[in-house]
Design an enzyme around this catalytic site. Structure first.
Site, mmCIF file in Angstrom:
data_model
loop_
_atom_site.group_PDB
_atom_site.id
_atom_site.type_symbol
_atom_site.label_atom_id
_atom_site.label_comp_id
_atom_site.label_asym_id
_atom_site.label_seq_id
_atom_site.Cartn_x
_atom_site.Cartn_y
_atom_site.Cartn_z
ATOM 1 N N ASN A 10 1.050 -1.063 0.091
ATOM 2 C CA ASN A 10 0.041 -0.018 0.089
ATOM 3 C C ASN A 10 1.006 1.086 0.004
ATOM 4 O OD1 ASN A 10 -2.059 1.967 0.354
ATOM 5 N ND2 ASN A 10 -2.282 1.402 2.744
ATOM 6 N N TRP A 11 1.001 2.047 -1.131
ATOM 7 C CA TRP A 11 2.131 3.061 -1.072
ATOM 8 C C TRP A 11 1.384 4.266 -0.488
ATOM 9 C CZ3 TRP A 11 3.673 2.836 -7.086
ATOM 10 C CH2 TRP A 11 4.559 1.826 -7.017
ATOM 11 N N LYS A 12 0.483 4.195 -0.094
ATOM 12 C CA LYS A 12 -0.451 5.399 0.339
ATOM 13 C C LYS A 12 -0.100 6.751 -0.512
ATOM 14 C CE LYS A 12 0.092 3.220 4.593
ATOM 15 N NZ LYS A 12 0.117 3.428 6.136
ATOM 16 N N HIS A 99 -9.422 1.686 4.861
ATOM 17 C CA HIS A 99 -8.107 1.715 5.301
ATOM 18 C C HIS A 99 -8.332 2.568 6.637
ATOM 19 C CE1 HIS A 99 -4.025 2.756 6.379
ATOM 20 N NE2 HIS A 99 -3.465 1.770 5.709
ATOM 21 N N GLU A 101 -6.775 5.012 7.691
ATOM 22 C CA GLU A 101 -6.523 6.425 7.292
ATOM 23 C C GLU A 101 -7.567 6.929 6.756
ATOM 24 O OE1 GLU A 101 -2.628 5.669 5.531
ATOM 25 O OE2 GLU A 101 -1.924 5.208 7.462
ATOM 26 N N GLU A 171 -5.310 -4.619 10.465
ATOM 27 C CA GLU A 171 -4.440 -3.381 10.909
ATOM 28 C C GLU A 171 -4.666 -2.600 11.969
ATOM 29 O OE1 GLU A 171 -2.370 -2.786 6.766
ATOM 30 O OE2 GLU A 171 -3.953 -1.047 6.857
ATOM 31 N N GLY A 177 2.777 2.435 10.810
ATOM 32 C CA GLY A 177 3.713 3.378 10.350
ATOM 33 C C GLY A 177 4.295 4.009 11.712
ATOM 34 N N SER A 210 3.496 -2.032 10.137
ATOM 35 C CA SER A 210 5.100 -2.019 10.269
ATOM 36 C C SER A 210 5.751 -3.349 10.065
ATOM 37 C CB SER A 210 5.529 -1.446 11.769
ATOM 38 O OG SER A 210 5.024 -0.233 12.129
ATOM 39 N N GLY A 231 2.832 -0.911 4.187
ATOM 40 C CA GLY A 231 3.207 0.378 3.850
ATOM 41 C C GLY A 231 4.680 0.724 3.554
ATOM 42 N N GLY A 232 5.318 1.321 4.396
ATOM 43 C CA GLY A 232 6.655 2.049 4.280
ATOM 44 C C GLY A 232 7.622 0.912 3.413
HETATM 45 P P1 PGA Z 1 3.056 0.235 7.405
HETATM 46 O O1 PGA Z 1 1.696 0.655 6.673
HETATM 47 O O2 PGA Z 1 3.499 -1.064 7.016
HETATM 48 O O3 PGA Z 1 3.923 1.426 7.072
HETATM 49 O O4 PGA Z 1 2.890 0.385 8.884
HETATM 50 C C1 PGA Z 1 0.588 -0.311 6.750
HETATM 51 C C2 PGA Z 1 -0.652 -0.093 6.096
HETATM 52 O O5 PGA Z 1 -0.982 0.967 6.703
HETATM 53 O O6 PGA Z 1 -1.105 -0.774 5.005
#
Ligand code: PGA
Length: 249
Positions: A10-12, A99, A101, A171, A177, A210, A231-232
């Site tokens: 997930n590149w956000k 998600h 966010e 999640e 993050g 994470s 994500g990251g």
């Molecule tokens: P993260 O994000 O791996 O950077 O914690 C995961 C996500 O929000 O899908």
């Protein structure tokens, strides 16, 4: 054969059009050795404006791909929104929905996420449905109440076939993050509980928060965790694919 691992990135709000093109210059050779692995499915979810280069790169590599959100109405006066027919022209196979966010920063309700889930299924696209509790909810003992509400509102009323088609992503908000990962036991506890609530023994359930090479093996080895939403670590081909190699090592 060992279980199939779903490795979804997930590149956000990262990677412009040209950065996405550059990503695939590095990703294609890095992914080549894993292309024929029958126990791995890789997917990438990019911002809308990067969907074209994503679709081109993903098709060449043979990975699944999609968007990170969509609106449920097919067209009309919804300024700033993107519809499912718009995404279908890019051949997206999957769409992330709900998600944390979206839920917490953009205040998407359970009701809206449920409508999106149904509309995406009706279009023949796979929803990647995210759910999870905040730190406050966990510490006040409300983890399962919150997740039951999030899950039930999205899937009650769907057929068994529809429930089985969804990819679920647990999640915990406090692990996204932040560098704080749920312990494998914490993640497994929720994923096993989710599988029962969903009522589909073979549902695909991912853990996200994470995930990286250094914690991949212990998380992905858990019985009810079928993969990771990353994500990251998904922003660079090496740190993304390392999650699979670390699991296999
Ligand atoms: P993260 O994000 O791996 O950077 O914690 C995961 C996500 O929000 O899908």
């Amino acid at each position: 054969m060992s279980k199939k691992i779903y490795l979804y990135g997930n590149w956000k709000m990262n990677n412009t059009y040209s950065e996405t093109e550059k990503f695939f210059v590095d990703f294609a050779p890095a992914y080549a050795p894993f292309k024929d692995a029958d126990d791995l499915e890789v997917g990438i979810f990019a911002p809308f404006t990067s969907l074209w280069p994503l679709s081109q790169g993903a098709k060449k590599c043979g990975i699944v791909f999609g968007a990170q959100n969509v609106y449920y109405e097919p067209k009309g006066a919804f300024t700033g929104e993107i519809s499912i027919p718009m995404l279908k022209e890019y051949d997206v196979t999957h769409i992330i929905l709900g998600h944390s966010e979206r839920r917490h920063i953009f205040l998407e309700s359970d009701e809206v996420i449920a409508k999106k889930t149904k509309a995406v299924l009706d279009a023949g696209i796979i929803p990647v449905l995210c759910y999870g509790e905040t730190l406050e909810e966990r510490e006040s003992g409300n983890t399962f109440t919150v997740m039951e509400r999030q899950l039930r509102s999205a899937i009650d009323g769907l057929t068994d076939a529809e429930k089985a088609k969804i990819i679920y992503a647990y999640e915990p908000v406090w692990a996204i993050g932040t560098g704080k990962t749920a312990t494998p036991d914490q993640a497994e506890e929720v994923c096993a509980w989710s599988r029962k609530l969903i009522g589909q023994p073979k549902a695909v359930i991912l853990y996200g928060g994470s995930v990286k090479g250094s914690n991949a093996k212990e998380l992905l080895s858990m019985a009810d965790i079928d993969g990771a939403l990353v994500g990251g670590a998904s922003l660079k081909p090496a740190s993304f694919l390392e999650i699979y190699t670390a699991y296999k090592a």
